[in-house]
Design a protein around this motif. Structure first.
Motif, PDB file in Angstrom:
ATOM      1  N   UNK A 214     -72.208  12.292  61.802  1.00 19.95           N
ATOM      2  CA  UNK A 214     -70.764  12.317  61.554  1.00 19.95           C
ATOM      3  C   UNK A 214     -70.129  10.943  61.400  1.00 19.95           C
ATOM      4  N   UNK A 215     -70.680   9.937  62.065  1.00 17.28           N
ATOM      5  CA  UNK A 215     -69.951   8.661  62.130  1.00 17.28           C
ATOM      6  C   UNK A 215     -70.631   7.491  61.426  1.00 17.28           C
ATOM      7  N   UNK A 216     -71.910   7.593  61.093  1.00 13.04           N
ATOM      8  CA  UNK A 216     -72.607   6.424  60.550  1.00 13.04           C
ATOM      9  C   UNK A 216     -72.247   6.122  59.097  1.00 13.04           C
ATOM     10  N   UNK A 217     -71.924   7.163  58.339  1.00 11.03           N
ATOM     11  CA  UNK A 217     -71.598   6.969  56.926  1.00 11.03           C
ATOM     12  C   UNK A 217     -70.077   6.887  56.781  1.00 11.03           C
ATOM     13  N   UNK A 218     -69.595   5.710  56.388  1.00 13.70           N
ATOM     14  CA  UNK A 218     -68.149   5.452  56.400  1.00 13.70           C
ATOM     15  C   UNK A 218     -67.367   6.430  55.528  1.00 13.70           C
ATOM     16  N   UNK A 219     -67.848   6.700  54.315  1.00 11.32           N
ATOM     17  CA  UNK A 219     -67.119   7.591  53.403  1.00 11.32           C
ATOM     18  C   UNK A 219     -67.008   9.000  53.992  1.00 11.32           C
ATOM     19  N   UNK A 245     -68.308   4.636  67.622  1.00 10.95           N
ATOM     20  CA  UNK A 245     -67.437   5.126  66.548  1.00 10.95           C
ATOM     21  C   UNK A 245     -66.309   4.147  66.267  1.00 10.95           C
ATOM     22  N   UNK A 246     -65.831   3.462  67.306  1.00 13.53           N
ATOM     23  CA  UNK A 246     -64.683   2.550  67.165  1.00 13.53           C
ATOM     24  C   UNK A 246     -64.935   1.479  66.105  1.00 13.53           C
ATOM     25  N   UNK A 247     -66.142   0.939  66.097  1.00 15.26           N
ATOM     26  CA  UNK A 247     -66.460  -0.129  65.137  1.00 15.26           C
ATOM     27  C   UNK A 247     -66.358   0.378  63.702  1.00 15.26           C
ATOM     28  N   UNK A 248     -66.868   1.592  63.462  1.00 15.41           N
ATOM     29  CA  UNK A 248     -66.868   2.143  62.105  1.00 15.41           C
ATOM     30  C   UNK A 248     -65.447   2.511  61.682  1.00 15.41           C
ATOM     31  N   UNK A 249     -64.671   3.086  62.606  1.00 17.08           N
ATOM     32  CA  UNK A 249     -63.290   3.443  62.295  1.00 17.08           C
ATOM     33  C   UNK A 249     -62.476   2.215  61.923  1.00 17.08           C
ATOM     34  N   UNK A 250     -62.772   1.113  62.589  1.00 16.02           N
ATOM     35  CA  UNK A 250     -62.052  -0.132  62.299  1.00 16.02           C
ATOM     36  C   UNK A 250     -62.311  -0.567  60.855  1.00 16.02           C
ATOM     37  N   UNK A 252     -63.057   1.375  58.252  1.00 12.49           N
ATOM     38  CA  UNK A 252     -62.469   2.244  57.216  1.00 12.49           C
ATOM     39  C   UNK A 252     -60.946   2.342  57.328  1.00 12.49           C
ATOM     40  N   UNK A 253     -60.400   1.874  58.432  1.00  7.15           N
ATOM     41  CA  UNK A 253     -58.943   1.769  58.564  1.00  7.15           C
ATOM     42  C   UNK A 253     -58.183   3.079  58.488  1.00  7.15           C
TER      43      UNK A 253
END
Length: 366
Positions: A214-219, A245-250, A252-253
């Motif tokens: 769910x979280x590794x692929x940014x798109x 997850x926080x790092x990836x969410x940052x 993709x904004x």
């Protein structure tokens, strides 16, 4: 004197261990010679696991912390095994009790068996069938060398029997996580902070995501977040964010007035939010159990589950990992047409008592 070593490696493990400690203490108060030693492997460092955490669960601090956090899975497994071997040599018990499916479960089971100490597995027999999950490997290996199994469901019993486990080694006792949930429910508390002050019961969603699918692929994560925000009817979405997850969410904004990123919450605060939510969206197995028992609609963003009883008798539905599939499920929650909790056998708050009764019967008492 019956001596039991209890293993925990991460915060959810302590939720499963706490009622077992209380049941042992009940035996002690009635004059029986039974002792336990609580070993924290240190697998997960969690800054919420302060003295307050153990106080809330009404259990003492661990007798020892092996400090085996960090590193790759192989490095962590090795560090736990080295530390636990020293612990067992210094404090040899009659039986080692492991819970769940974390790295510590696997590592301590192997170490104990190599030193010829019996192993019992609480939550034995559950399977997702997904070998890409590290937890599935941990379950399979642990169950292949376990002496006695304490199971949460009839399906777990069947999984073990199919694997060749004799019936007298399988004990259908229920779910110690639910023991903790039911005993702690009166203590649930609203988190403090501006986000929570105006919260109305049944008028917000709780979201948790951490699995790689769910979280590794940014798109894909961005599409999932957009589908959730579009489908939750303008209600607040409360998202305690896993550091991974926080790092990836940052990157993709993803921002929205209804989306509230939260610091990790305590057990009592998080379950307060779940209990009063309109619905829960998650990829965590444990949360599906708790939401079901509290009769809160739950959507699981996974393609498989090792807890099918939460779907058959609980409030959980398996949505999958395709964000486009979310909409009809969310519409059903918003319309109030969601299924109700039917009651899962043995999930009654007395599982730990059954476990300790059986341990005393098998491994003896003076």
């Amino acid at each position: 004197m019956l001596q039991i070593t209890l293993i925990a490696g991460a915060r959810p493990n302590f939720m499963k261990i706490a009622p077992i400690i209380h049941a042992i203490q009940g035996w002690q108060k009635s004059g029986h010679s039974i002792q336990y030693r609580l070993v924290h492997t240190g697998q997960h460092y969690d800054r919420k696991m302060s003295g307050d955490f153990f106080e809330q669960l009404d259990i003492p601090d661990p007798d020892v912390n092996l400090g085996a956090g960090g590193g790759s899975q192989a490095e962590q497994t090795a560090a736990i095994m080295v530390g636990f071997e020293k612990e067992l040599v210094a404090n040899r018990p009659d039986v080692v009790l492991v819970v769940g499916d974390v790295t510590s479960t696997l590592a301590c089971s192997i170490t104990a068996k190599k030193l010829l100490v019996p192993v019992v597995h609480v939550e034995g027999g559950i399977r997702s069938g997904d070998l890409s999950m590290p937890e599935e490997i941990n379950r399979m290996v642990t169950d292949s060398i376990t002496d006695h199994f304490f199971t949460t469901s009839a399906l777990a019993n069947e999984n073990l029997k199919k694997a060749g486990v004799e019936g007298h080694r399988i004990h259908f006792v229920g779910n110690t996580m639910i023991d903790t949930l039911l005993s702690q429910q009166p203590k649930f508390k609203r988190p403090s902070g501006e986000v929570f002050n105006g919260l109305q019961a049944n008028a917000y969603f709780v979201l948790t995501l951490h699995r790689p699918a769910n979280v590794d692929e940014e798109a894909k994560l961005k599409a999932t977040m957009e589908a959730i925000l579009e489908g939750t009817g303008g209600m607040p979405v409360l998202f305690p964010v896993h550091p991974r997850t926080a790092k990836i969410l940052k990157n993709i904004g993803v921002q929205h007035p209804n989306l509230h990123y939260l610091e990790p919450l305590s057990y009592l605060e998080f379950n307060y939010l779940v209990k009063h939510a309109k619905g829960v969206i998650t990829d965590s197995g444990g949360i599906t159990e708790e939401a079901s028992v509290m009769n809160v609609p739950c959507l699981t963003l996974r393609d498989n589950t090792e807890r099918p009883e939460t779907i058959e008798l609980g409030t959980n539905e398996l949505v999958g990992t395709d964000p486009s599939k979310l909409k009809p499920y969310l519409e059903k929650i918003l319309s109030g047409e969601w299924k109700q909790y039917q009651g899962i056998p043995q999930w009654d708050g007395h599982t730990a008592e059954r476990i300790v009764n059986i341990l005393v019967e098998i491994y003896g008492q003076s």
